[in-house]
Write a protein that holds these residues in place. Structure first.
Motif, short mmCIF file in Angstrom:
data_model
loop_
_atom_site.label_atom_id
_atom_site.label_comp_id
_atom_site.label_asym_id
_atom_site.label_seq_id
_atom_site.Cartn_x
_atom_site.Cartn_y
_atom_site.Cartn_z
N ALA A 132 0.59 -0.74 -0.55
CA ALA A 132 -0.10 -0.38 0.20
C ALA A 132 0.79 1.54 -0.33
O ALA A 132 0.29 2.45 -0.31
N CYS A 133 2.21 0.79 0.40
CA CYS A 133 2.74 2.55 0.10
C CYS A 133 3.35 2.51 -1.49
O CYS A 133 3.53 2.07 -1.83
N THR A 134 3.52 4.00 -1.00
CA THR A 134 3.39 4.85 -2.19
C THR A 134 4.29 5.27 -2.38
O THR A 134 4.72 5.99 -3.58
N THR A 135 5.06 5.05 -2.08
CA THR A 135 7.29 5.77 -2.02
C THR A 135 6.57 7.11 -1.64
O THR A 135 7.84 7.99 -2.35
N CYS A 136 6.22 8.07 -1.24
CA CYS A 136 5.54 8.99 -1.39
C CYS A 136 6.54 10.43 -0.85
O CYS A 136 7.03 11.41 -0.55
N GLN A 137 7.21 9.23 0.48
CA GLN A 137 7.74 9.89 1.45
C GLN A 137 7.38 11.29 2.63
O GLN A 137 7.93 12.23 2.39
N ALA A 138 6.11 11.18 1.85
CA ALA A 138 5.42 12.02 3.09
C ALA A 138 6.41 11.41 4.79
O ALA A 138 6.55 12.35 5.24
N CYS A 139 5.94 10.67 5.17
CA CYS A 139 6.86 9.98 6.73
C CYS A 139 7.68 10.86 6.54
O CYS A 139 8.17 10.97 7.51
N VAL A 140 8.61 10.55 5.90
CA VAL A 140 9.80 10.58 5.55
C VAL A 140 10.59 12.11 6.42
O VAL A 140 11.20 13.01 7.02
N GLU A 141 9.40 12.89 5.39
CA GLU A 141 9.80 14.17 5.06
C GLU A 141 9.04 14.78 6.61
O GLU A 141 9.99 16.20 7.04
N GLU A 142 8.28 14.10 7.00
CA GLU A 142 7.70 14.43 8.33
C GLU A 142 8.80 14.48 9.64
O GLU A 142 8.90 14.78 11.11
N CYS A 143 8.79 13.24 9.62
CA CYS A 143 9.98 12.72 10.63
C CYS A 143 10.87 13.68 11.16
O CYS A 143 12.02 13.89 11.07
N PRO A 144 10.59 14.29 13.21
CA PRO A 144 11.62 14.99 13.46
C PRO A 144 13.31 14.81 13.62
O PRO A 144 14.10 15.03 14.01
N VAL A 145 13.27 12.79 13.93
CA VAL A 145 14.43 12.55 13.83
C VAL A 145 15.20 12.13 12.48
O VAL A 145 16.08 11.55 12.87
#
Ligand code: SF4
Ligand code: SF4
Lengths: 251, 661
Positions: free
Chosen positions: B350-363
């Motif tokens: 289901a992951c679209t590899t959009c990297q929104a998570c990568v952008e968000e993660c503070p650490v």
């Protein structure tokens, strides 16, 4: 006698990738030059069926290709799917199922087996003769057009599809089973698996039977199909045209 | 002046209590160090490896740790959370420094060298800072508590959070009261610099019995010390272990472009040497790389990734926060299968590899990399859907996802000349440009504009092959690299220097993935190239009063940080109306990571959610810059019956529609 785990022979055919084949626009002649080879789809179903039996009950899977030097690539792919030992018999010239059946049956006779599994026909010639011919040459029953195979201790149960109903057949080992496409969804090995499989040895042999072809191909030209190539972008315009054409065709 | 300005010593603390202090602090320090050592050892990191790494990368590490760690570059994106984090972080830092100074002065310098450093103006400054630090910390912690209790946003709050936050608040308040009590006992004029404690001191009755006061002080002090060490020991088991690990994480994060996935093996090398005995992907958590394991440990469970993830928003069962947290829970033992132990098979696709998570993660955790590793293993075990299998098959047989004949690509030669060494730039039409009817139109438009502007370009026609990006993101590294090698051969054959791509995915792959395999060319997306042509006046567009909204493609925007060219083009002819989620917060169209080619189970479709956001702007046109976004949005507008509300156009078509001549 209990046959578990099984010795299975799977027969694999390598054909030109007919989906990539073009025909000469004016003469209708097929252009085979530069067209890559691939494993015939039904052979993939046959390998998959055999691998699943092996995965469930154990046993040994021998793959045989009657082909040529170039067939080792197909065997590598078969290894990647799960074939244990591969034999390529060189000398295939095509066109004649009688020759193929004789070459293969000679080889099969030298090997121990409980089941021979193969596709029920192939997409390049569609003769569908090989399973029957093998059955008569080996004197082993054929359970054809299988959509499921359930091997037991002494016998195997096969579901065969007919036009409007299914038939369940049972046969004592050894048997020949030809599979139809609905039997399974063949797995696709990853490139790395194919490369890994490529390191395993493939036995290369030469056909013991000479081709004495009694079959002549009279024509292999593509039938002419006139396409109008009309493209409609808006469905509103396309629908009336389509319904008219379909209605006309039904008259 | 009655007394010189010096910091008061621990006058009323009897020896026994001081001994307790030293023993507890010493054991706590050993405990924490041991915990740290054990964590790293379990992950297979040796001390020499750490030292070696630091020696090689210290400069980049410091700057990265400063910008992300000290300035909280990422948490700062959300104002409330940003302020909260800065208050807590700096409050703690100031208190840490001041406590260390006290220890240095009283426990080392005074007994050994008979002088203190906390004297004079320095001491007064020190007290102002210390009081401010305490105040910041309490304020920040109260904000954190309020955020959780008021449930303003969905935060995965565990018991852990409350213990820590309240523990720290109690600790700071105790500290203030201790100070205040001391002031109440010996009020000195200069004590006013401890401005908070000074005013607090008036709550103690002026005529208080000195002995009682001292007794109260002693007990309060002991409680304070014990609270502090209880927290110190609790720290490694709590969420706040991220203080140690996330700094390490931020500092050691590999310095590679965001658009580049890890390379588990080199196909060319493997074919050459015949050495193919490596594992690809992670079957179990134990197979993850060490940096990924540290990644998981640094996760603070903050849920930022989860709130941004389109797969979560669409109601699929993928949740990047849970993926990382599930890994974290079993990372030391590692004997848990990625699928289904960490995430389900459906979630993995289901992951679209959009990297929104990568952008968000503070650490700086990369949650989507865990999904990629899981996919790589699924592919190796042939656990792929029928559609995915068809996709790979087509790639192998025809070098395009459609299974269409490679020679069909030559149809584009009607609109642009064949590339040869006399050409300056290569226009890379991509598979969508060659086979998708809408994509073809866009390719035709771009080539029309290039011709009009007099650009000396060419195309490869049937010599173009899929660049492999989707195969790589679907976990089929081998097929990806096969295509890479073939394409690089073609580029070398023609000595290609510059490539314009139609698709942000092609763009990212050539720019960030191919160099690892030996490609060195300049790569631009057509939005950049065309923006330049407009800017240079080679393409003249006229102003209209159209309101246009813009969808940022993930692989142009978030992954490659390019937001301005598309905006420049839209503003050159129309009025840009931004969607609520735009630029780095833009939402994926749902096509990435292979999702265009297969279906996963979810409640809503990502593209419908995005389309609704576009419709909410009331703009009449939606500008896109990616053929996949185009197809997804088009599809969404059809099924949402929005075709006559908003028109979807590629950025190039918008230029072409508004050309002056
Ligand atoms: S890359 Fe996008 S879809 Fe995948 S987990 Fe991260 S936010 Fe979700
Ligand atoms: S991965 Fe990063 S963003 Fe997601 S919960 Fe963990 S720390 Fe927060």
């Amino acid at each position: 006698m209990i046959y578990l785990p099984y010795n299975i022979i799977v027969l694999i055919k390598q054909i030109l990738d007919i989906d990539q084949m073009k025909t000469n626009q004016s003469t209708g002649e097929p252009i085979t030059e530069g067209v890559p080879m691939r494993i015939e789809n039904l052979s993939k179903n046959a390998i998959e069926a055999a691998v699943r039996i092996k995965e469930k009950y154990g046993g040994k899977l021998t793959g045989i290709i009657f082909g040529g030097e170039q067939s080792s690539s197909a065997m590598k792919e078969a290894y990647a799917i799960g074939v244990d030992e591969g034999i390529v018999i060189k000398g295939y010239k095509g066109k004649n199922p009688s020759v193929t059946a004789r070459v293969l049956s000679e080889k099969i006779k030298t090997l121990p087996y409980d089941m021979v599994i193969l596709g029920n026909q192939s997409a390049d010639t569609y003769t569908g003769l090989l399973p029957g011919k093998l059955s008569s040459l080996l004197n082993v029953p054929l359970l054809g057009n299988a959509v499921s195979i359930e091997p037991g201790e002494k016998e195997v149960k096969v579901t065969r599809v007919l036009e409007d109903h299914n038939v369940i057949l049972k046969g004592n080992f050894p048997v020949i089973i030809s599979v139809s496409q609905e039997i399974n969804e063949p797995r696709l090995p990853a490139v790395l698996q194919i490369i890994k499989a490529g390191k395993r040895e493939i036995k290369m042999e030469t056909a013991s039977v000479q081709d004495s072809s009694s079959i002549k191909i009279l024509s292999d030209r593509a039938p002419k199909s006139e396409r109008k190539k009309e493209v409609y972008e808006e469905p509103e315009k396309a629908i009336p045209v389509l319904t008219r054409v379909i209605k006309e065709a039904m008259l | 002046m009655a007394a010189g300005i010096v910091s008061p010593t621990l006058v009323f603390i009897p020896e026994l209590e001081l001994i307790i202090l030293y023993v507890t602090s010493f054991s706590a320090a050993i405990f924490v160090l041991y915990w740290w050592y054990r964590s790293y050892r379990c992950l297979g990191i040796s001390i020499t490896a750490i030292l070696d790494y630091i020696r090689k990368n210290w400069k980049a590490m410091i700057s990265q740790a400063l910008s992300y760690g000290a300035f909280h570059k990422k948490t700062a994106k959300n104002a409330y959370a940003g302020v909260m984090h800065l208050l807590i972080f700096y409050g703690m830092l100031i208190l840490f420094i001041s406590t260390s100074l006290i220890a240095l002065s009283h426990d080392i310098l005074k007994p050994l060298f008979h002088f203190g450093i906390l004297t004079g103006t320095f001491y007064l400054n020190f007290e102002v800072w210390a009081n401010t630090g305490g105040l910041m910390l309490i304020a920040g912690l109260c904000m954190a508590l309020y955020r959780r209790l008021a449930k303003k946003i969905k935060l995965e709050s565990v018991f852990d959070d409350y213990i820590l936050i309240s523990g720290l608040i109690i600790l700071s308040i105790e500290g203030f009261f201790l100070g205040a009590l001391k002031i109440a006992l010996f009020r000195n004029g200069f004590d006013i610099y401890r401005y908070i404690e000074w005013y607090l001191s008036y709550i103690f009755p002026a005529g208080m019995n000195v002995n009682t006061a001292i007794q109260v002080y002693r007990e309060l002090w002991l409680v304070h010390i014990l609270t502090a060490f209880a927290l110190v020991i609790y720290l490694p088991f709590s969420k706040f272990s991220h203080i140690a690990l996330s700094w390490t994480n931020v500092a050691i994060k590999k310095f590679h472009p965001r658009g580049q996935l890890s390379t588990p093996f080199l196909l060319s090398e493997a074919l050459e040497t015949g050495n193919i005995d490596f594992t690809v992907g992670a079957k179990e958590v134990a197979n993850l790389s060490t940096p990924m394991k540290i990644d998981s440990l640094a996760c603070t469970n903050c849920g930022r990734c989860e709130r941004a993830c389109p797969a979560v928003l669409s109601g699929s069962d993928l949740d990047p926060r849970l993926v990382v947290q599930n890994v974290k829970a079993v990372v030391y033992n590692g004997k848990v299968e990625m699928v289904p132990g960490i995430l389900s098979e459906n979630a993995a696709w289901a992951c679209t590899t959009c990297q929104a998570c990568v952008e968000e993660c503070p650490v700086l955790i990369d949650p989507h990399s865990f999904v990629i590793e899981a996919r790589r293993n699924l592919v190796m075990e042939n656990k792929i859907s029928k559609e995915a299998g068809q996709y790979f098959n087509n790639l192998t047989n025809t070098q395009n996802p459609y299974g269409n004949s490679p020679s069909d690509r030559d149809a584009l030669l009607k609109f642009g000349p064949k590339y040869d060494s006399s050409k300056e730039v290569l226009y890379w039409a991509g598979c969508m440009g060659a086979f998708d009817p809408r994509g073809k139109k866009i390719a035709e438009t771009v080539m029309g504009l290039l011709t009009k502007a007099g650009v000396n370009f060419g195309i490869l026609g049937s010599e173009e092959k899929c660049n492999g990006e989707t195969a790589r993101r679907m976990g089929e590294e081998g097929r990806f690299q096969e295509l890479v090698l073939q394409n690089i051969d073609t580029f070398k054959k023609y000595n290609v220097k510059k490539i314009i791509t139609a698709c942000p995915h092609c763009y990212n792959t050539f720019k960030n993935e191919y160099p690892k395999f030996g490609l060195q060319v300049e790569v631009v997306h057509h939005s950049e190239f065309l923006a330049k042509l407009v800017d240079d006046g080679k393409l003249k567009v006229r102003k209209t009063d159209e309101t246009v909204t813009l969808h940022d493609p993930c692989y142009l925007g978030r992954v490659n940080g390019e937001y301005d060219n598309t905006r420049f083009i839209v503003s050159s002819f129309g009025n840009l109306k931004e969607m609520e989620k735009s630029r780095q917060n833009s939402m994926c169209c749902g096509a990435g990571g292979g999702n265009y080619w297969y279906k996963v189970k979810s409640q809503d479709s990502i593209s419908h959610l995005r389309m609704q956001q576009a419709l909410d702007t009331k703009a009449t046109k939606l500008a896109v810059a990616c053929p996949f976004c185009n197809a997804m949005m088009d599809d969404a507008s059809r099924s949402m019956d929005a075709q006559n509300k908003i028109e979807i156009k590629d950025i190039s078509e918008l230029i072409s529609d508004n050309l002056e001549n």
